[in-house]
Enzyme design. Structure first.
Site, PDB file in Angstrom:
ATOM      1  N   SER A   1      -3.441 -15.986 -11.249  1.00 41.73           N
ATOM      2  CA  SER A   1      -2.297 -16.812 -11.630  1.00 41.73           C
ATOM      3  C   SER A   1      -0.994 -16.043 -11.533  1.00 41.73           C
ATOM      4  CB  SER A   1      -2.473 -17.369 -13.034  1.00 41.73           C
ATOM      5  OG  SER A   1      -2.755 -16.344 -13.951  1.00 41.73           O
ATOM      6  N   HIS A  28      -5.280 -21.571  -6.781  1.00 46.70           N
ATOM      7  CA  HIS A  28      -4.938 -21.422  -8.199  1.00 46.70           C
ATOM      8  C   HIS A  28      -5.151 -22.733  -8.941  1.00 46.70           C
ATOM      9  CE1 HIS A  28      -1.821 -20.735 -11.544  1.00 46.70           C
ATOM     10  NE2 HIS A  28      -2.994 -20.256 -11.895  1.00 46.70           N
ATOM     11  N   GLU A  55      -2.988 -25.065  -6.582  1.00 48.63           N
ATOM     12  CA  GLU A  55      -1.992 -24.500  -5.670  1.00 48.63           C
ATOM     13  C   GLU A  55      -2.741 -23.732  -4.579  1.00 48.63           C
ATOM     14  OE1 GLU A  55       1.704 -23.650  -8.773  1.00 48.63           O
ATOM     15  OE2 GLU A  55       0.135 -22.142  -8.578  1.00 48.63           O
ATOM     16  N   ASN A  91       3.602 -21.586 -12.588  1.00 44.16           N
ATOM     17  CA  ASN A  91       3.826 -20.503 -13.554  1.00 44.16           C
ATOM     18  C   ASN A  91       5.231 -19.917 -13.474  1.00 44.16           C
ATOM     19  OD1 ASN A  91       1.460 -20.688 -14.927  1.00 44.16           O
ATOM     20  ND2 ASN A  91       0.417 -19.055 -13.826  1.00 44.16           N
TER      21      ASN A  91
HETATM   22  N1  CAA Z   1     -14.119 -28.246 -18.913  1.00 42.13           N
HETATM   23  C1  CAA Z   1     -14.705 -29.401 -18.599  1.00 42.13           C
HETATM   24  N2  CAA Z   1     -14.520 -30.529 -19.266  1.00 42.13           N
HETATM   25  C2  CAA Z   1     -13.740 -30.460 -20.356  1.00 42.13           C
HETATM   26  C3  CAA Z   1     -13.105 -29.280 -20.762  1.00 42.13           C
HETATM   27  C4  CAA Z   1     -13.326 -28.143 -19.987  1.00 42.13           C
HETATM   28  N3  CAA Z   1     -12.761 -26.975 -20.273  1.00 42.13           N
HETATM   29  N4  CAA Z   1     -12.411 -29.526 -21.862  1.00 42.13           N
HETATM   30  C5  CAA Z   1     -12.596 -30.817 -22.152  1.00 42.13           C
HETATM   31  N5  CAA Z   1     -13.409 -31.382 -21.248  1.00 42.13           N
HETATM   32  C6  CAA Z   1     -13.869 -32.744 -21.159  1.00 42.13           C
HETATM   33  C7  CAA Z   1     -14.586 -33.080 -22.426  1.00 42.13           C
HETATM   34  O1  CAA Z   1     -15.834 -33.636 -22.108  1.00 42.13           O
HETATM   35  C8  CAA Z   1     -13.652 -34.076 -23.099  1.00 42.13           C
HETATM   36  O2  CAA Z   1     -14.298 -35.150 -23.654  1.00 42.13           O
HETATM   37  P1  CAA Z   1     -15.072 -35.034 -25.097  1.00 42.13           P
HETATM   38  O3  CAA Z   1     -14.105 -34.409 -26.060  1.00 42.13           O
HETATM   39  O4  CAA Z   1     -15.367 -36.459 -25.368  1.00 42.13           O
HETATM   40  O5  CAA Z   1     -16.276 -34.208 -24.854  1.00 42.13           O
HETATM   41  C9  CAA Z   1     -12.860 -34.636 -21.932  1.00 42.13           C
HETATM   42  O6  CAA Z   1     -12.756 -33.575 -21.013  1.00 42.13           O
HETATM   43  C10 CAA Z   1     -11.489 -35.100 -22.286  1.00 42.13           C
HETATM   44  O7  CAA Z   1     -10.907 -34.152 -23.120  1.00 42.13           O
HETATM   45  P2  CAA Z   1      -9.734 -34.558 -24.039  1.00 42.13           P
HETATM   46  O8  CAA Z   1     -10.048 -35.784 -24.807  1.00 42.13           O
HETATM   47  O9  CAA Z   1      -9.305 -33.346 -24.779  1.00 42.13           O
HETATM   48  O10 CAA Z   1      -8.667 -34.996 -22.929  1.00 42.13           O
HETATM   49  P3  CAA Z   1      -7.177 -35.317 -23.120  1.00 42.13           P
HETATM   50  O11 CAA Z   1      -6.940 -36.679 -22.612  1.00 42.13           O
HETATM   51  O12 CAA Z   1      -6.735 -34.991 -24.504  1.00 42.13           O
HETATM   52  O13 CAA Z   1      -6.499 -34.309 -22.101  1.00 42.13           O
HETATM   53  C11 CAA Z   1      -5.796 -32.226 -21.258  1.00 42.13           C
HETATM   54  C12 CAA Z   1      -6.746 -32.944 -22.192  1.00 42.13           C
HETATM   55  C13 CAA Z   1      -6.020 -32.689 -19.814  1.00 42.13           C
HETATM   56  C14 CAA Z   1      -6.155 -30.748 -21.361  1.00 42.13           C
HETATM   57  C15 CAA Z   1      -4.334 -32.552 -21.661  1.00 42.13           C
HETATM   58  O14 CAA Z   1      -4.155 -32.289 -23.012  1.00 42.13           O
HETATM   59  C16 CAA Z   1      -3.348 -31.739 -20.859  1.00 42.13           C
HETATM   60  O15 CAA Z   1      -2.980 -32.096 -19.755  1.00 42.13           O
HETATM   61  N6  CAA Z   1      -2.887 -30.619 -21.447  1.00 42.13           N
HETATM   62  C17 CAA Z   1      -1.991 -29.692 -20.735  1.00 42.13           C
HETATM   63  C18 CAA Z   1      -2.827 -28.621 -20.119  1.00 42.13           C
HETATM   64  C19 CAA Z   1      -2.013 -27.710 -19.268  1.00 42.13           C
HETATM   65  O16 CAA Z   1      -0.801 -27.756 -19.184  1.00 42.13           O
HETATM   66  N7  CAA Z   1      -2.732 -26.837 -18.572  1.00 42.13           N
HETATM   67  C20 CAA Z   1      -2.096 -25.851 -17.707  1.00 42.13           C
HETATM   68  C21 CAA Z   1      -2.163 -24.546 -18.406  1.00 42.13           C
HETATM   69  S1  CAA Z   1      -1.293 -23.322 -17.495  1.00 42.13           S
HETATM   70  C22 CAA Z   1      -2.438 -22.703 -16.476  1.00 42.13           C
HETATM   71  O17 CAA Z   1      -3.602 -22.990 -16.487  1.00 42.13           O
HETATM   72  C23 CAA Z   1      -1.875 -21.744 -15.500  1.00 42.13           C
HETATM   73  C24 CAA Z   1      -2.292 -20.378 -15.648  1.00 42.13           C
HETATM   74  O18 CAA Z   1      -2.369 -19.733 -14.630  1.00 42.13           O
HETATM   75  C25 CAA Z   1      -2.501 -19.704 -16.950  1.00 42.13           C
END
Ligand code: CAA
Length: 286
Positions: free
Chosen positions: A122, A143, A155, A193
């Site tokens: 990342s 990514h 990405e 990022n």
């Molecule tokens: N892997 C697989 N499936 C997953 C999971 C995972 N890690 N986490 C959750 N799930 C599944 C689960 O089965 C969950 O359902 P249950 O709770 O019924 O088991 C289902 O997905 C839905 O989960 P949520 O109800 O929590 O879903 P949500 O509608 O609340 O959305 C989200 C969750 C998509 C994470 C949303 O909150 C979101 O978009 N958050 C922002 C995340 C973000 O910005 N990420 C980028 C981070 S930066 C990055 O990654 C860059 C880097 O290089 C560091």
């Protein structure tokens, strides 16, 4: 360089990101082999994938047969040599340049000359990673975002010497995984990022400047700016150590003060408060 049709994918490192990528690969129909350093870690990752696929079955987003078939495409190993017949290998190990250089050099001696090597880094330079192999045109960045199975973006990062074929192959894999891939060049932080890391660092500085609690800051950004989750919840999800490392890497390259990790979060990292994975970060987890 002519890239083969991608049928078999290797994933090196089955932590949160690697397991998520392996899940996407088996769901997309690819034969997949994941490599971890111990059987315990490999089995734990397959267990998490099996759990998430079961949740999809429970919610009728996948049939029980599809789940079985997907899990049947997943194999785990502790031997890097077992990845010899992969058409694409995605690296998702620790974010340390030396470890990645060593891994890519080893992979080059294992896979076929036409296989594509991708890194999920990342914040490190894909071009620097590619310099560890004798055919850097086969190296690209893929990514993914955390949690990989849920976040639509990937990405596709073109390093200085990446071939068009390797970039296109990675893009097509991203599409087949149901993602929305974008193409970009290898610049610090790539696209998301470059924007998100300083923004999250601003949020953490605001905690102290505005003397607001993590809960209220999260409410501010979800209820006032439409973020899907608040910044403290997000940094806890990503991992405090991962965020600090990414900030340091971007600051080192860009020298912009906003990229530098705020002292508060460095102290949290040093104290072992790593977010969700350690049970405590801005919030406490069971
Ligand atoms: N892997 C697989 N499936 C997953 C999971 C995972 N890690 N986490 C959750 N799930 C599944 C689960 O089965 C969950 O359902 P249950 O709770 O019924 O088991 C289902 O997905 C839905 O989960 P949520 O109800 O929590 O879903 P949500 O509608 O609340 O959305 C989200 C969750 C998509 C994470 C949303 O909150 C979101 O978009 N958050 C922002 C995340 C973000 O910005 N990420 C980028 C981070 S930066 C990055 O990654 C860059 C880097 O290089 C560091």
């Amino acid at each position: 360089m002519t890239v083969p049709e991608i049928r078999r994918i290797g994933v090196v490192g089955l932590g949160a990101m690697g397991a998520g990528i392996a899940q996407l690969a088996i769901e997309a129909g690819y034969e997949t082999i994941g490599r971890e350093v111990s059987d315990e870690l490999g089995h734990a990752a397959s267990g998490r994938i099996a759990h998430f696929l079961q949740r999809k079955v429970d919610k009728e987003r996948m049939s029980a047969d599809e789940r079985e078939a997907a899990l049947g495409r997943l194999e785990t190993t502790t031997e890097l040599g077992a990845l010899f017949d992969c058409d694409l290998v995605v690296e998702a190990i620790v974010e340390e340049l030396d470890a990645k250089l060593e891994l890519f050099a080893a992979l080059e001696g294992i896979v076929r000359p036409d296989a594509v090597l991708a890194t999920n880094t990342s914040a490190l330079s894909v071009t620097e990673i590619a310099a560890s192999v004798s055919a850097p045109e086969r190296v690209v960045g893929m990514h993914f975002f955390n949690p990989a199975p849920l976040m639509p973006l990937v990405e596709i990062v073109r390093a200085e010497l990446s071939s068009d074929d390797a970039v296109d192959a990675a893009f097509e894999v991203g599409e087949r995984m149901g993602k929305q891939p974008i193409r970009c060049h290898d610049t610090p932080g790539f696209v998301v990022n470059r924007v998100l890391i300083p923004l999250l660092n601003d949020c953490i500085r605001v905690l102290d400047e505005a003397r607001v609690s993590p809960e209220d800051l999260d409410t501010a950004m979800t209820a006032g700016a439409g973020w899907p989750m608040g910044p403290c919840t997000l940094v806890d999800l990503v991992g405090i150590d991962v965020h600090v490392h990414a900030s340091e890497a971007l600051y080192e390259k860009l020298r912009e003060p906003r990229m530098a990790p705020p002292p508060r979060i460095v102290a949290m990292r040093n104290a072992g408060l790593l977010g969700r994975k350690s049970g405590r970060g801005f919030y406490a987890y069971d």
